[in-house]
Design a protein around this motif. Sequence first.
Motif, mmCIF file in Angstrom:
data_model
loop_
_atom_site.group_PDB
_atom_site.id
_atom_site.type_symbol
_atom_site.label_atom_id
_atom_site.label_comp_id
_atom_site.label_asym_id
_atom_site.label_seq_id
_atom_site.Cartn_x
_atom_site.Cartn_y
_atom_site.Cartn_z
ATOM 1 N N ALA A 181 35.941 41.771 41.237
ATOM 2 C CA ALA A 181 37.691 41.883 41.452
ATOM 3 C C ALA A 181 37.659 43.439 40.677
ATOM 4 O O ALA A 181 39.325 43.212 40.217
ATOM 5 C CB ALA A 181 38.525 41.044 40.804
ATOM 6 N N ARG A 234 39.415 46.914 44.666
ATOM 7 C CA ARG A 234 40.649 47.008 45.213
ATOM 8 C C ARG A 234 41.051 48.436 46.163
ATOM 9 O O ARG A 234 41.866 48.817 47.178
ATOM 10 C CB ARG A 234 42.239 46.927 44.511
ATOM 11 N N SER A 285 38.952 47.304 40.170
ATOM 12 C CA SER A 285 39.945 47.837 40.797
ATOM 13 C C SER A 285 38.970 48.250 41.875
ATOM 14 O O SER A 285 39.669 49.215 42.971
ATOM 15 C CB SER A 285 40.567 48.825 39.984
ATOM 16 N N GLN A 319 50.437 47.036 44.627
ATOM 17 C CA GLN A 319 48.904 46.288 44.568
ATOM 18 C C GLN A 319 48.823 44.798 43.781
ATOM 19 O O GLN A 319 48.085 44.311 43.946
ATOM 20 C CB GLN A 319 48.526 47.827 43.156
ATOM 21 N N GLN A 320 49.745 44.437 42.936
ATOM 22 C CA GLN A 320 50.023 43.178 41.945
ATOM 23 C C GLN A 320 49.866 41.882 42.508
ATOM 24 O O GLN A 320 48.673 41.431 42.190
ATOM 25 C CB GLN A 320 50.958 43.390 41.062
ATOM 26 N N ASP A 329 52.022 50.686 41.990
ATOM 27 C CA ASP A 329 51.641 49.936 40.461
ATOM 28 C C ASP A 329 51.933 48.206 40.892
ATOM 29 O O ASP A 329 51.731 47.043 41.491
ATOM 30 C CB ASP A 329 52.129 49.857 39.354
ATOM 31 N N TRP A 349 47.592 42.015 45.562
ATOM 32 C CA TRP A 349 46.664 42.404 46.225
ATOM 33 C C TRP A 349 45.347 42.092 45.238
ATOM 34 O O TRP A 349 44.478 41.740 45.501
ATOM 35 C CB TRP A 349 46.153 43.861 46.124
ATOM 36 N N GLN A 350 45.719 42.820 43.613
ATOM 37 C CA GLN A 350 44.590 42.054 41.960
ATOM 38 C C GLN A 350 44.924 40.727 42.284
ATOM 39 O O GLN A 350 43.668 40.342 41.591
ATOM 40 C CB GLN A 350 45.313 43.533 41.317
ATOM 41 N N ALA A 351 45.838 40.303 42.393
ATOM 42 C CA ALA A 351 45.566 38.842 41.595
ATOM 43 C C ALA A 351 45.379 38.169 42.648
ATOM 44 O O ALA A 351 44.440 37.166 42.613
ATOM 45 C CB ALA A 351 47.537 37.986 41.897
ATOM 46 N N THR A 352 45.181 38.084 43.889
ATOM 47 C CA THR A 352 44.248 37.931 44.842
ATOM 48 C C THR A 352 42.635 37.604 44.716
ATOM 49 O O THR A 352 41.776 36.932 44.978
ATOM 50 C CB THR A 352 44.502 38.210 45.957
ATOM 51 N N LEU A 353 42.233 38.735 44.422
ATOM 52 C CA LEU A 353 40.702 39.926 44.762
ATOM 53 C C LEU A 353 41.048 39.101 42.960
ATOM 54 O O LEU A 353 39.813 38.520 42.746
ATOM 55 C CB LEU A 353 40.892 41.040 44.324
ATOM 56 N N ASP A 354 41.277 38.722 41.881
ATOM 57 C CA ASP A 354 40.927 38.157 40.416
ATOM 58 C C ASP A 354 41.033 36.353 41.394
ATOM 59 O O ASP A 354 39.608 35.919 40.876
ATOM 60 C CB ASP A 354 42.286 38.743 39.376
#
Length: 206
Positions: free
Chosen positions: A153, A158, A155, A134-135, A131, A137-142
């Motif tokens: 974005a 990702r 999951s 991944q943080q 987790d 990565w997910q913030a960037t995709l968002d």
Amino acid sequence: MPRRKAEAGLEPNRRSELLRAAARLFVEKGFDATTTRDIADAVGMRSGSPFYHFRSKQELLKAAMVEGLDAGYGRLLAAIDGIADPGQRLRILVRTHLGTLLEEECHSPMLLGETRALDAAAHAEIAAAFDRYQQPWQATLDQLAQAGRIASAASPVRLLLFGMLNWCKHWYRPDGRLSLDQLADSAVALLLGEPPAKEDGKSSSP
């Protein structure tokens, strides 16, 4: 739980070497097929020596995954520090991840299928480490989705990205004609639907 005295006495370089060798063997042979002797031979130890430092193969697997993911997370944060543009940040995340896999020879992302051998407490530690990783990565995709640069974005995006990048471990050749920079550019171009970035007026695509 405090580490056992013997584990605490293991030199950091030897500990890292042991975890790296165990992770490599777990990927190459599978967790069940990897023996104590295999791991010890890989680092020049007596057959029982690894388990003076780790209670079991399961503990070795958990430590290899958690410590590998946390080290990779630290590299990600250092690499993207101060990078505001999400497209540029994604490219750096991808390149750093590929470097961890293919240059640092970190096998942690490839070991997720072996976690079936672990208990619930170990699963929880690994899940927490994953987790954390991944943080960014997910913030960037968002941010990319909010800017309209990617359609979603969610999951699965990702996770599909991780799957694509991790699979490079099976086919990428360092002596081939494709550099890791070119590979990173191609992966980002695929996700963003944009041409690969150019450097010095030349395309970095293969």
